[in-house]
Design an enzyme around this catalytic site. Sequence first.
Site, short mmCIF file in Angstrom:
data_model
loop_
_atom_site.label_atom_id
_atom_site.label_comp_id
_atom_site.label_asym_id
_atom_site.label_seq_id
_atom_site.Cartn_x
_atom_site.Cartn_y
_atom_site.Cartn_z
N GLU A 299 32.80 37.23 25.40
CA GLU A 299 31.88 36.49 24.52
C GLU A 299 32.62 35.88 23.34
O GLU A 299 32.17 34.89 22.75
CB GLU A 299 30.75 37.40 24.04
CG GLU A 299 31.17 38.48 23.06
CD GLU A 299 29.99 39.33 22.60
OE1 GLU A 299 29.11 38.78 21.92
OE2 GLU A 299 29.96 40.53 22.94
N CYS B 51 51.40 39.11 46.28
CA CYS B 51 50.07 39.30 45.68
C CYS B 51 49.29 40.48 46.26
O CYS B 51 48.73 41.27 45.53
CB CYS B 51 49.24 38.04 45.85
SG CYS B 51 50.12 36.53 45.55
N HIS C 57 26.53 39.70 25.87
CA HIS C 57 26.87 40.78 24.94
C HIS C 57 26.49 42.14 25.52
O HIS C 57 25.44 42.26 26.16
CB HIS C 57 26.13 40.56 23.61
CG HIS C 57 26.45 41.56 22.57
ND1 HIS C 57 27.65 41.57 21.89
CD2 HIS C 57 25.72 42.60 22.08
CE1 HIS C 57 27.65 42.56 21.02
NE2 HIS C 57 26.49 43.22 21.11
N TYR D 35 57.01 37.29 35.13
CA TYR D 35 55.78 38.01 35.48
C TYR D 35 56.01 39.12 36.49
O TYR D 35 55.36 40.16 36.42
CB TYR D 35 54.70 37.04 35.93
CG TYR D 35 54.80 36.54 37.35
CD1 TYR D 35 54.24 37.24 38.40
CD2 TYR D 35 55.46 35.34 37.64
CE1 TYR D 35 54.33 36.79 39.70
CE2 TYR D 35 55.54 34.88 38.93
CZ TYR D 35 54.98 35.60 39.96
OH TYR D 35 55.09 35.15 41.24
N GLU E 256 55.01 42.89 35.66
CA GLU E 256 54.01 43.57 36.49
C GLU E 256 54.54 44.87 37.05
O GLU E 256 53.90 45.93 36.95
CB GLU E 256 53.56 42.64 37.62
CG GLU E 256 52.71 41.48 37.15
CD GLU E 256 52.33 40.54 38.27
OE1 GLU E 256 51.30 39.85 38.14
OE2 GLU E 256 53.06 40.46 39.28
N LYS F 240 50.96 43.92 45.79
CA LYS F 240 51.08 44.06 44.33
C LYS F 240 49.75 44.43 43.70
O LYS F 240 49.68 45.34 42.87
CB LYS F 240 51.64 42.75 43.76
CG LYS F 240 51.81 42.70 42.24
CD LYS F 240 50.58 42.21 41.51
CE LYS F 240 50.17 40.81 41.88
NZ LYS F 240 51.07 39.77 41.43
#
Length: 528
Positions: free
Chosen positions: A522, A113, A517, A248, A252, A116
């Site tokens: 949203e 992590c 917004h 993943y 990645e 990365k």
Amino acid sequence: MHRPLPTRIHRLVPRLAVSTHSSATALLFPSPRYTTLYPPSRATVASARLSAFSSHFSSSPPTMASSSQEYDYLVIGIGSGGIASARRAAKHGAKVAAIESKRMGGTCVNVGCVPKKVTWNAAAIAETFKDAKAYGFGNFEQPTFDWPYFKKKRDAFVKRLNGIYENNLNKDQIDHVKGRAKFVGKNEVEVALESGGTQRIKAKKILIATGGRPKVPDIPGAELCIDSDGFFDLEDRPKSIATSGAGYIGVEMSGMLKALGTDVHFFIRGQKLLRTFDPMIQDVVTKEYERQGLHLYKGHQITKVEDIGNGMKRVTYQDMESKKESSLEVECVLFATGRDPEIEDLDVKQLGLELDGRNHIKVDQYQNTNVQDIFAIGDVSNSGFELTPVAIAAGRRLSDRLFGGKSDAHLDYSNIPSVVFAHPEIGSVGLTEPEAREKFGDKVKVYKTEFSGMYFAMMDPEEKQPTAYKIVCVGEEEKVVGLHILGQGSAEILQGFGVAIKMGATKKDFDNCVAIHPVSAEELVTMT
């Protein structure tokens, strides 16, 4: 595998410990190859809060385990989960020892992590330079990137984290040994010391938190390839690379390299990336990677790699349906095709520990193995979630149960959020649509939308990245049982929505939240 941002690192690392002989770069994915550990005995003491990452760390010399004494708790593997459990047990008053054979911090800190995400940040900056032209900025078409400079700074950052782990062990008076452990009895291990010789350690309870390691397929020329650990050892950016693995890690690393300028040839056995994710995510990310110019070889696998000199390799690959073979030449070959649990040296079979079909140690919801007073957490176990925060949470709850008087403490493995630092980012929590329909049948209702975020408003249509959101609901109350998002900022967006879903939010709860917004998120509270 989901994963730590710089701000998250501040929260995760303090709970971890480092071995007395820490070295540089370490990853944050699943915990890497680490030696075994034993669980501590029950002790009831008031629990204390773990110190924050920013707290001052002890500079006292490391304490070494003595073979002449028995510990309450022995932890094998000082990765994220192991150190979290060890420190929590020590806070509860247990006498704790820990063993590590490599750099402290496990996969996440050293080869996962942490490095990365730092690399992903660099790739995101490269993408921003490319986007800048649409906003009126000039001279950004060909920015330079100094990989050796970047790697040196990234390695130094990781090494500093290694030291923090070690200081945390010392501060909590946890004895730690640098070496590789194996069981010689139900409550005893023998450690092959890094400094030479062996040492035996006894403990009333032992925790196995040794994590996993990357695997490379057994093909001719496998020794010429690198795995996901080796990615962080690259001294310079390869101009061309063949990558393999639709999960993943492969997604990645392939995405990061492409964004930083590498010509990427990406081999996957199926037709889509991220096959365990919701079909919407699979479809959109696969199409987007092709749009960005990654050469995607669907239904193909690498069968042979040869060194042809001048720093180049010939990659032979096969169409899995027709069996037709072809070849291409690249500088580097990377396999990100899964991980194996790190158990070989532990000699767990003589203890009678039950393993699943993939050699993960079987545990129940309390992290108990089938052998009394021996426990397992993280990637070495069959919990099903190879994520750093999962190992940390499971490790702490285990120590609360064993030493903190919380007899029912255990991790709830439902609705665990995870992210993929792809390009763009992906977030997922709860059930996929197919999983929900299999479980709940016609009670499932799905809301979804796809659009381009406002960031891309200034760009030509062919330059716009997609955003895709899906909400999976069940029953008349439309309880949200799954959320799947792809697009800019998805990692940050998902954390808050993960809390809501864990609390049992309904679609009406989403609708009742006033939108912010203009932001992409949203759409999650205005979707019809």
